[in-house]
Scaffold this active site. Structure first.
Site, PDB file in Angstrom:
ATOM      1  N   ASP A 185       0.811  -1.229   0.000  1.00  0.00           N
ATOM      2  CA  ASP A 185       0.000   0.000   0.000  1.00  0.00           C
ATOM      3  C   ASP A 185       0.847   1.283   0.000  1.00  0.00           C
ATOM      4  O   ASP A 185       0.631   2.167   0.850  1.00  0.00           O
ATOM      5  CB  ASP A 185      -0.918   0.040   1.236  1.00  0.00           C
ATOM      6  N   GLU A 218     -11.517  -0.191  -3.443  1.00  0.00           N
ATOM      7  CA  GLU A 218     -10.684   0.374  -2.355  1.00  0.00           C
ATOM      8  C   GLU A 218      -9.465   1.052  -2.981  1.00  0.00           C
ATOM      9  O   GLU A 218      -9.372   1.181  -4.195  1.00  0.00           O
ATOM     10  CB  GLU A 218     -10.236  -0.731  -1.389  1.00  0.00           C
TER      11      GLU A 218
END
Ligand code: FUB
Length: 335
Positions: free
Chosen positions: A18, A231
């Site tokens: 991420d 997401e």
């Protein structure tokens, strides 16, 4: 047709994922999640992503494809976040108007609801000190903040369905336990955007939906899981336009949509990265020097273990009309 480009594993010494990447005062910093071999179960709630701290990485040079990457140690530990119980997921950091650095991060609170915390540091590498409470009215995951040069405001993009709990909320209120979705022909559950308060510690307004429409102006639907938001929001600007990019989750793509202002609507434009090795895909897009880069992750080094991901970088390019050239996510035939 996706283009095969050269990629680099940024930090083979540890599992991280991420990446939120920013350039502060000419230096490039990477704000990743910190994966580890947790024994938490593998399920549709994402329990296996059981992260407990953040480290900040810095690029010690000018070329993300070759320069050394330094680990600056623990920047924030969940034990120092009074309200948080578990799962430090994708964070982001911005430099505030006061010259300090503000980290925005999701974590589950003591009742297992995702909230957004804020932590502050005098340095881009931390350590960051957490505020005693999460942002009022915050929910879900994957915070990404744009400091908009057009109006000098800060806009936070956030949200994630399934384990990210976004489907629980309607008009910013929790409506159920997150088990129901609208019908397939209804507009998809949208990510959210919200302007931050002047002191950077709260929302300045109610979060608004990030609506993604097709070329005819119709909202992308729940059933269109090749294109709908799942997401991993990111926002960057290119030639004055606002590029909202995101993961499609269960179809494993990074896609983007373009708008004229930070709130959208955003018109779907295509795929940035085709599926990588591993379930999740996540990214940031940053200009450093003269080139644009895509930072992302995959599960190549762990041989496909979803909870053990590794950071990657490659160059990204635009066509004359502002569209992005699609990059091939897989690097080896065996993947
Ligand atoms: O790292 C935990 C979660 O996995 C992130 O918040 C999602 O975007 C996915 O990458």
């Amino acid at each position: 047709m996706a283009k095969k480009v050269e990629k680099r594993y940024l930090f083979p010494e540890d599992y991280m994922a991420d990446p939120s990447v920013h350039v502060f005062d000419g230096k490039l910093y990477i704000y990743p999640s910190h994966d580890w071999e947790s024994a938490a179960p593998d399920d549709d709630f994402g329990s296996e992503y059981d992260m407990k701290d953040y480290h900040v990485l810095s690029l010690e040079g000018k070329d993300p494809m070759t320069s050394p990457v330094k680990d600056n140690g623990v920047a924030l530990d969940i034990k120092d976040v009074p309200w948080a119980r578990r799962q430090l997921w994708d964070c982001d950091v911005v430099k505030g108007r006061d010259g300090r650095y503000y980290m925005y991060f999701p974590a589950k609170d003591k009742t297992d609801i995702f909230r957004c915390g804020v932590a502050i540091s005098d340095s881009p590498t931390g350590p960051f000190k957490a505020q005693p409470d999460p942002i009022r009215g915050s929910y879900s995951i994957d915070m990404a903040v744009l400091h908009d040069d057009a109006d000098d405001e800060y806009y936070m993009y956030f949200g994630g369905i399934w384990g990210g709990q976004l489907q629980r909320y309607e008009d910013n209120l929790a409506k159920d336990c997150g088990t129901s979705y609208p019908d397939d022909d209804q507009p998809a559950v949208p990510g959210r955007v919200v302007k931050l308060s002047k002191d950077m510690l709260q929302f300045a307004e109610d979060p608004k939906p990030v609506v993604i429409v097709d070329e005819e102006g119709k909202p992308i639907t729940v059933g269109d899981n090749e294109r709908r938001f799942f997401e991993a929001s990111w926002m960057h600007k290119y030639k004055g336009k606002y590029y909202f990019s995101y993961s499609t989750g269960d179809t494993h793509k990074l896609c983007y949509a373009i708008g004229d202002n930070p709130y959208g609507p955003f018109t779907y434009k295509g795929v940035i990265l085709t599926p990588v090795f591993g379930w999740t895909t996540h990214h940031s897009i940053v200009k450093y020097g003269r080139s644009w880069y895509l930072f992302h992750h995959d599960s190549g080094p762990s041989n496909g273990i979803n909870r053990l991901r590794s950071l990657k970088v490659c160059k990204l390019s635009y066509r004359q009309d502002g569209t992005i050239v699609t990059i091939e996510g897989l690097d080896k035939d065996k993947e």
